[in-house]
Design a protein around this motif. Structure first.
Motif, PDB file in Angstrom:
ATOM      1  N   LYS A 121       0.823  -1.202   0.000  1.00 44.09           N
ATOM      2  CA  LYS A 121       0.000   0.000   0.000  1.00 44.09           C
ATOM      3  C   LYS A 121       0.859   1.255   0.000  1.00 44.09           C
ATOM      4  O   LYS A 121       0.389   2.326  -0.366  1.00 44.09           O
ATOM      5  CB  LYS A 121      -0.921   0.000   1.226  1.00 44.09           C
ATOM      6  N   SER A 122       2.116   1.117   0.409  1.00 44.43           N
ATOM      7  CA  SER A 122       2.962   2.300   0.487  1.00 44.43           C
ATOM      8  C   SER A 122       3.157   2.925  -0.884  1.00 44.43           C
ATOM      9  O   SER A 122       3.193   4.138  -1.024  1.00 44.43           O
ATOM     10  CB  SER A 122       4.320   1.954   1.095  1.00 44.43           C
ATOM     11  N   LEU A 123       3.273   2.088  -1.930  1.00 45.80           N
ATOM     12  CA  LEU A 123       3.429   2.651  -3.265  1.00 45.80           C
ATOM     13  C   LEU A 123       2.133   3.293  -3.733  1.00 45.80           C
ATOM     14  O   LEU A 123       2.141   4.333  -4.381  1.00 45.80           O
ATOM     15  CB  LEU A 123       3.868   1.563  -4.250  1.00 45.80           C
ATOM     16  N   ASP A 124       1.000   2.685  -3.404  1.00 42.87           N
ATOM     17  CA  ASP A 124      -0.274   3.295  -3.758  1.00 42.87           C
ATOM     18  C   ASP A 124      -0.451   4.631  -3.038  1.00 42.87           C
ATOM     19  O   ASP A 124      -1.046   5.563  -3.567  1.00 42.87           O
ATOM     20  CB  ASP A 124      -1.433   2.361  -3.401  1.00 42.87           C
ATOM     21  N   SER A 125       0.088   4.712  -1.812  1.00 46.93           N
ATOM     22  CA  SER A 125      -0.052   5.956  -1.069  1.00 46.93           C
ATOM     23  C   SER A 125       0.667   7.097  -1.758  1.00 46.93           C
ATOM     24  O   SER A 125       0.310   8.266  -1.584  1.00 46.93           O
ATOM     25  CB  SER A 125       0.481   5.788   0.357  1.00 46.93           C
ATOM     26  N   PHE A 126       1.680   6.764  -2.559  1.00 48.69           N
ATOM     27  CA  PHE A 126       2.376   7.818  -3.283  1.00 48.69           C
ATOM     28  C   PHE A 126       1.451   8.507  -4.276  1.00 48.69           C
ATOM     29  O   PHE A 126       1.575   9.700  -4.544  1.00 48.69           O
ATOM     30  CB  PHE A 126       3.580   7.251  -4.025  1.00 48.69           C
ATOM     31  N   ALA A 127       0.512   7.749  -4.837  1.00 46.87           N
ATOM     32  CA  ALA A 127      -0.403   8.359  -5.801  1.00 46.87           C
ATOM     33  C   ALA A 127      -1.208   9.465  -5.143  1.00 46.87           C
ATOM     34  O   ALA A 127      -1.394  10.553  -5.705  1.00 46.87           O
ATOM     35  CB  ALA A 127      -1.328   7.291  -6.376  1.00 46.87           C
ATOM     36  N   ILE A 128      -1.685   9.197  -3.920  1.00 47.10           N
ATOM     37  CA  ILE A 128      -2.433  10.220  -3.179  1.00 47.10           C
ATOM     38  C   ILE A 128      -1.518  11.379  -2.812  1.00 47.10           C
ATOM     39  O   ILE A 128      -1.861  12.554  -2.975  1.00 47.10           O
ATOM     40  CB  ILE A 128      -3.052   9.605  -1.912  1.00 47.10           C
ATOM     41  N   LEU A 184       9.271 -13.669  -1.418  1.00 44.50           N
ATOM     42  CA  LEU A 184       9.798 -12.460  -2.052  1.00 44.50           C
ATOM     43  C   LEU A 184       8.794 -11.328  -1.968  1.00 44.50           C
ATOM     44  O   LEU A 184       9.128 -10.191  -1.611  1.00 44.50           O
ATOM     45  CB  LEU A 184      10.156 -12.762  -3.513  1.00 44.50           C
ATOM     46  N   SER A 185       7.540 -11.620  -2.298  1.00 39.84           N
ATOM     47  CA  SER A 185       6.495 -10.596  -2.229  1.00 39.84           C
ATOM     48  C   SER A 185       6.323 -10.074  -0.804  1.00 39.84           C
ATOM     49  O   SER A 185       6.179  -8.869  -0.584  1.00 39.84           O
ATOM     50  CB  SER A 185       5.169 -11.162  -2.746  1.00 39.84           C
ATOM     51  N   ALA A 186       6.350 -10.994   0.158  1.00 42.31           N
ATOM     52  CA  ALA A 186       6.189 -10.581   1.554  1.00 42.31           C
ATOM     53  C   ALA A 186       7.331  -9.682   1.997  1.00 42.31           C
ATOM     54  O   ALA A 186       7.126  -8.678   2.698  1.00 42.31           O
ATOM     55  CB  ALA A 186       6.098 -11.820   2.450  1.00 42.31           C
ATOM     56  N   ASP A 187       8.543 -10.012   1.597  1.00 41.31           N
ATOM     57  CA  ASP A 187       9.694  -9.203   1.995  1.00 41.31           C
ATOM     58  C   ASP A 187       9.685  -7.836   1.324  1.00 41.31           C
ATOM     59  O   ASP A 187       9.999  -6.820   1.950  1.00 41.31           O
ATOM     60  CB  ASP A 187      10.988  -9.940   1.670  1.00 41.31           C
ATOM     61  N   LEU A 188       9.341  -7.803   0.034  1.00 39.86           N
ATOM     62  CA  LEU A 188       9.262  -6.512  -0.644  1.00 39.86           C
ATOM     63  C   LEU A 188       8.158  -5.650  -0.033  1.00 39.86           C
ATOM     64  O   LEU A 188       8.304  -4.431   0.100  1.00 39.86           O
ATOM     65  CB  LEU A 188       9.025  -6.713  -2.141  1.00 39.86           C
ATOM     66  N   LYS A 189       7.066  -6.296   0.324  1.00 37.89           N
ATOM     67  CA  LYS A 189       5.970  -5.551   0.958  1.00 37.89           C
ATOM     68  C   LYS A 189       6.442  -4.909   2.252  1.00 37.89           C
ATOM     69  O   LYS A 189       6.138  -3.739   2.527  1.00 37.89           O
ATOM     70  CB  LYS A 189       4.801  -6.494   1.231  1.00 37.89           C
ATOM     71  N   THR A 190       7.209  -5.653   3.047  1.00 41.66           N
ATOM     72  CA  THR A 190       7.727  -5.110   4.304  1.00 41.66           C
ATOM     73  C   THR A 190       8.692  -3.959   4.047  1.00 41.66           C
ATOM     74  O   THR A 190       8.621  -2.911   4.707  1.00 41.66           O
ATOM     75  CB  THR A 190       8.443  -6.217   5.099  1.00 41.66           C
ATOM     76  N   ILE A 191       9.592  -4.133   3.089  1.00 39.24           N
ATOM     77  CA  ILE A 191      10.583  -3.094   2.779  1.00 39.24           C
ATOM     78  C   ILE A 191       9.901  -1.821   2.285  1.00 39.24           C
ATOM     79  O   ILE A 191      10.211  -0.703   2.728  1.00 39.24           O
ATOM     80  CB  ILE A 191      11.583  -3.611   1.724  1.00 39.24           C
ATOM     81  N   LEU A 192       8.952  -1.968   1.384  1.00 33.98           N
ATOM     82  CA  LEU A 192       8.328  -0.805   0.761  1.00 33.98           C
ATOM     83  C   LEU A 192       7.295  -0.134   1.665  1.00 33.98           C
ATOM     84  O   LEU A 192       6.842   0.976   1.386  1.00 33.98           O
ATOM     85  CB  LEU A 192       7.682  -1.217  -0.564  1.00 33.98           C
TER      86      LEU A 192
END
Length: 424
Positions: free
Chosen positions: A23-30, A370-378
């Motif tokens: 969600k952090s990347l989506d938050s950038f849109a806002i 991999l997805s879980a780790d990227l989600k945590t990092i981002l």
């Protein structure tokens, strides 16, 4: 209007994939709608993630001086072949293949462990000699006996005990040298589907026959695909002109991320796979092989380019590649497929269909981790926390005085996502 196979695969994967990993990347849109006026400012906001991920990329990349010794090793092998066989030196051509040729070779997480250099030896033998593939293969082994070469399925393993690498050495002949009647028995696998001019014939020892291979074609495919820009940004030189106003110094490794996002993804994802093995998330014997990772990521990147997709920053693209990758594995008639884009009919995932699904499950478990780790990092925003978590995930030593550099963390292994069932 018809679309390419890679584009069709990406279309299917986009329909099958879950929502964006974080969600952090989506938050950038806002955030962008309120505060960011252009892509340049949005690009700069990704710097904490980009710097941490690229620091990991630099750490895992094998140094050039560690690879340079391979040139003398090739020469030593060529001299043994010329001295012990009737082949003139000008008929022998040795070059790298695999991770070295695609510039995606990485360090092992285990300190001091050797890395492998894949090489292919092309010998311009006659059609008469090419009629006996096993004789050709075994003659190479005899010529390399002094180097303690050990036979494998299609190559000879040469240990080079005083070097930081071992050599996986594959003898081959130009595909055109194979007699026509032999080519007919290899059908349909003998047909090169892309980069036909570099196709070779290698010996498949279990079948005692020739098999088409195209390592140079694979490397060129990765090279050509990586040059296709998917990043919507002006050049780093343009950023440098107003560096003071931005208060952000252009980082040289940022340029690497812009121009080589595909290779950075391959390197980081391979390292993550190796860390999953080290942490017992998946078993070493069934881990996804590198050629499958390279093929899926390059196909994904190519498909996104064919569909004219674009991204503000490589971090966004890395996120997308991780989300789409597991959905690019085809399941046709109950069989998993990852097709070699350069040789018609070759399935890199062939072993996945003979092990009761063990390799496929390991692949999906790794993709989920991999997805879980990227989600945590981002999801992090503090630069120090981002850097720390990236080091943990990719097994990067902490800065001097920062501990042993390999914290013990648990990587979740959620339920595997189903593979795609093919294309209509």
């Amino acid at each position: 209007m018809s679309i390419t196979k890679s584009a069709a695969l990406v279309n299917y994967a986009e329909q099958a994939k879950p929502a964006r990993l974080t969600k952090s990347l989506d938050s950038f849109a806002i955030l962008n709608e309120r505060f960011v006026t252009n892509d340049r400012e949005r690009y700069l906001r990704y710097n904490p993630w980009a710097q941490a991920l690229n620091a990991a990329n630099l750490h895992i990349t094998v140094r050039e001086d560690e690879i340079s010794a391979a040139a003398s090793a090739y020469q030593e092998v060529a001299e043994h072949l010329a001295a012990n066989l009737s082949w003139p030196p000008e008929a022998i051509s040795i070059r790298t293949q695999g991770s070295v040729s695609t510039k995606t070779l990485i360090r092992s997480p285990m300190g001091g462990e050797k890395f492998d250099i894949d090489a292919v030896c092309e010998v311009d033998i006659s059609r008469v000699q090419a009629a006996n593939p096993m004789g050709f293969f075994e003659s190479v082994g005899r010529a390399l006996a002094e180097l303690e070469a050990q036979a494998k399925r299609r190559c000879w393993n040469i240990p080079f005990p005083r070097q930081p690498f071992y050599l996986e050495f594959t003898p081959s002949v130009p595909l055109d040298n194979v007699p026509a009647q032999t080519l007919a028995t290899m059908a349909p696998r003998y047909r090169a589907s892309r980069y036909e001019r570099t196709a070779l014939a290698v010996v498949d020892t279990p079948t005692r026959n020739w098999k088409t291979s195209n390592p140079a074609g694979m490397s060129q495919w990765v090279e050509d695909t990586s040059k296709r820009s998917l990043i919507r940004v002006v050049t780093m030189e343009a950023y440098a002109k107003d560096e003071a106003r931005a208060s952000v110094s252009p980082v040289p490794d940022q340029t690497v991320e812009i121009t080589d996002t595909l290779r950075v993804a391959i390197r980081l994802f391979k390292r993550h796979r190796d860390m999953c093995v080290r942490r017992n998330v998946i078993e070493a014997g069934v881990k996804p092989i590198s050629i499958i990772i390279v093929t899926l990521l390059t196909t994904c990147y190519e498909g996104l380019a064919d569909l004219n997709r674009s991204f503000v920053h490589p971090v966004e693209l890395l996120d997308e590649l991780a989300a789409l990758m597991p959905h690019l594995v085809l399941n046709l008639d109950g069989k998993h497929r990852v097709d070699n884009p350069t040789v018609e009919g070759e399935n890199f995932a062939e072993k996945w269909n003979d092990d009761d699904g063990e390799r496929y499950r390991a692949f999906m478990t790794w993709c989920d981790a991999l997805s879980a780790d990227l989600k945590t990092i981002l999801a992090l925003t503090d630069p120090q926390e981002i850097s720390k978590r990236v080091r943990e995930v990719f097994g990067i030593p902490a800065p001097s005085g920062g501990g042993n550099g390999l914290p013990s963390i648990q990587i979740p292994a959620p339920k595997a996502t189903p593979a795609s069932r093919g294309l209509a």
